[in-house]
Design a protein around this motif. Sequence first.
Motif, PDB file in Angstrom:
ATOM      1  N   HIS A 132       1.884  14.189  30.355  1.00 55.51           N
ATOM      2  CA  HIS A 132       3.218  13.665  30.604  1.00 55.51           C
ATOM      3  C   HIS A 132       3.750  14.245  31.903  1.00 55.51           C
ATOM      4  O   HIS A 132       3.261  15.278  32.394  1.00 55.51           O
ATOM      5  CB  HIS A 132       4.171  14.008  29.448  1.00 55.51           C
ATOM      6  N   ASN A 187       3.536  17.846  36.119  1.00 59.21           N
ATOM      7  CA  ASN A 187       2.566  17.238  35.218  1.00 59.21           C
ATOM      8  C   ASN A 187       2.300  18.188  34.059  1.00 59.21           C
ATOM      9  O   ASN A 187       1.930  19.357  34.261  1.00 59.21           O
ATOM     10  CB  ASN A 187       1.255  16.934  35.944  1.00 59.21           C
ATOM     11  N   ASP A 193       8.550  11.094  32.086  1.00 58.13           N
ATOM     12  CA  ASP A 193       7.606   9.997  32.348  1.00 58.13           C
ATOM     13  C   ASP A 193       8.189   8.838  33.139  1.00 58.13           C
ATOM     14  O   ASP A 193       7.467   7.883  33.443  1.00 58.13           O
ATOM     15  CB  ASP A 193       7.004   9.455  31.041  1.00 58.13           C
ATOM     16  N   ASP A 194       9.484   8.848  33.467  1.00 61.98           N
ATOM     17  CA  ASP A 194      10.072   7.738  34.214  1.00 61.98           C
ATOM     18  C   ASP A 194      11.101   8.302  35.183  1.00 61.98           C
ATOM     19  O   ASP A 194      12.188   8.730  34.778  1.00 61.98           O
ATOM     20  CB  ASP A 194      10.717   6.729  33.266  1.00 61.98           C
TER      21      ASP A 194
END
Length: 721
Positions: A460, A475, A434-435
């Motif tokens: 996520h 994804n 997610d980052d």
Amino acid sequence: MVPGGYEYQLELNGTETIPFGTAYNFTGLSAGNYTVTVRDSQGCEASVNVVLTDPLPINATIIPDTTLLSCFGDKSATITVSNVTGGQESNYTYTLNMTAPTVNASGPQTSPVFSGLGAGTYNVTVTDGYNCAFTTADVTIAEPEQIIASLVKATSQTCLTETTLTLSATGGTGIYEYSSDASFSSPDTFTTDVTFPVSPGTYSYYVRDANGCTSVVSNDIVIEELPELIVDLDITNATINCAGDATGVIVATAQGGLGNYIYTLQDAGGNDIPTATQDSPGVFTELLIGTYQVKVDSGDCLTTSSMISITEPDLPLNVEFTVTDVTCSGANNGLLEIIATGGTGIIKYAISPQLNQFFDSPIFENLASGNYQALAQDELGCYVLFDFEVNDPIPVSLTIVPNSIIPELCNGDNNGSFSIEISGGELPYNVALDDISGVYTTGTLTQTQFDFPNLSGGDHVVYVSDALGCESEWNITFPESVLINPILDIEYGCTNNLSTNTVTVSVDESNTDLSAFSYSLDGGAYQASNIFTNVPPGLDHYIDVSHTNGCVKRTEFFDISQYDPLALVLEDGELNQIIAVATGGSGDYEYTLNGEPYGSESTFIIYESGDYTVTVTDRFGCVATATKYYEYIDVCIPNYFTPNNDGNLDEWGPGCTNQYKDLKFSIFDRYGRKIATLRVGETWDGRYNGAELPSGDYWYVVKLNDTKDDREFVGHFTLYR
């Protein structure tokens, strides 16, 4: 007495038509035997007989000296009026009237002759001294059609022939004569038109008919000198840019002559080249090297251009190229290098998709995988176009480990998880969730599975980089959690004057399928409805909201209040006043008196005797009603007072008036003089401007000025001293 004040009377055949009056001028009379009588102020009369007779009607004859003018626009006709009879028999005047083509009239004249007339329709009005009038029959004076001359070009000159003009005319009379000068020094004749040759110059002609009527000069026609036929050549592109091509272009543009040019390409020996490509007149394309000339035909005019030579370069353009594939799938670090030889001048390079954008460098970097076209082009536009491909390595691939997805049931629990399996690329793998800029986990040299616990609901993104630094993102479709966020809405109502309640639970608006929820009050059985009615009074109630996915959330604790039945009692207030006393219910009372709303006001003023009904409604809609009879006490007006400072009836004013806040009353003495103007609650002390007024009767006017009682009282009272 001196007579005077005359009056006049008119009689016709002994019958009075206009009675005696001051008017002495009688007009608008018909023929007959009249008697005019005049009398003075003493009644004396005198009469005279007057006989009015009808004259014979006026008659006359109108004669024109001609009915057809010689030339269009002439004004030489004369009209004469003769044999005039009737009317006054003399003192005639004559007015000429034109009725066509326009309508107008001349001023009256004593002469019966009108001259200087043009074409038109006329009549004459004859008027005598009595202002009697007669209009003759119409006479028409015609004119021949206007002579109109027209000059047109019949044929145009060529290199071998002269221009011919045609002169034609219409209108007028008979055979026409024409001349180039207005004096007709040497005229020629024609019937309708005549054609003749002319050399270059400016021409116009005068035309006249058999009556000598001359037209305006015809239109001008200018015959220009025929320009010399010449041919200009544009040999800007009369060259072969690329060896072996047939791209030579010769553009020939002719001027002068007769126009309608026909261009023919010839070789150096003057022989026509029938296979030459002519895109448009005079534009010859697709030419090989050689020597050429262009012949131009323009009617009977002819010319030939100078010789033109077309050449080509010595060496053709050749190209070789080298392609370097991308390092990571999806990356854009591929490379193309072009090596060009031959051609003319500086060579430039282009690559798809913008093959019209050229660069000096033969190297193209930062290419993504795919199929391309590239070209090399020299200064003359010679180019080589070729196709090439930049290849992509085996990409990193990611899949979800079967049965590894554990969803987060309730939003905010953060207890979801899933696992992934990675293949392709080059190990070891680095992963982040997610980052893209977050902390990456690096696997072992053989690790391909990675686990992700403590997740919130919803999709996520997994970021992956392999040992070569090739990056990709994936994804992950992860089940959404449920955000219940239950909110209470407590509404109180009233049924049969008893308090009721309704508790409604709403969930977060992100939930669209409300059928997935069920509800439980204080730990009881679940129900499909989110509404609970008549919850028992008490403290710390709660409602559990359950979703079909297993998520359960509890509302905040809430209290249900106990309310007593609403009751209403009517009490006596001040003069003409009702006081309503409400108890129980929920408060925020609203009152009506005999159906008229008073809002929160519970005190009422009456204006007549009778039964009065008061209704009270609380904020939950409970209603209570009470009815009571009340006696209205009217305004009290004393009929005397004694201002002697004995403490008894020392001042005068209307009583029983506290409810009339805008009451005014005025006091007048017996002469109508206003002594005082006072308001409700005020009284008069028997003084005017500080002085005591004497005993006697005084008048009053009392105005209540109330929207519900706008009465006015007028009367008198006695002041005793």
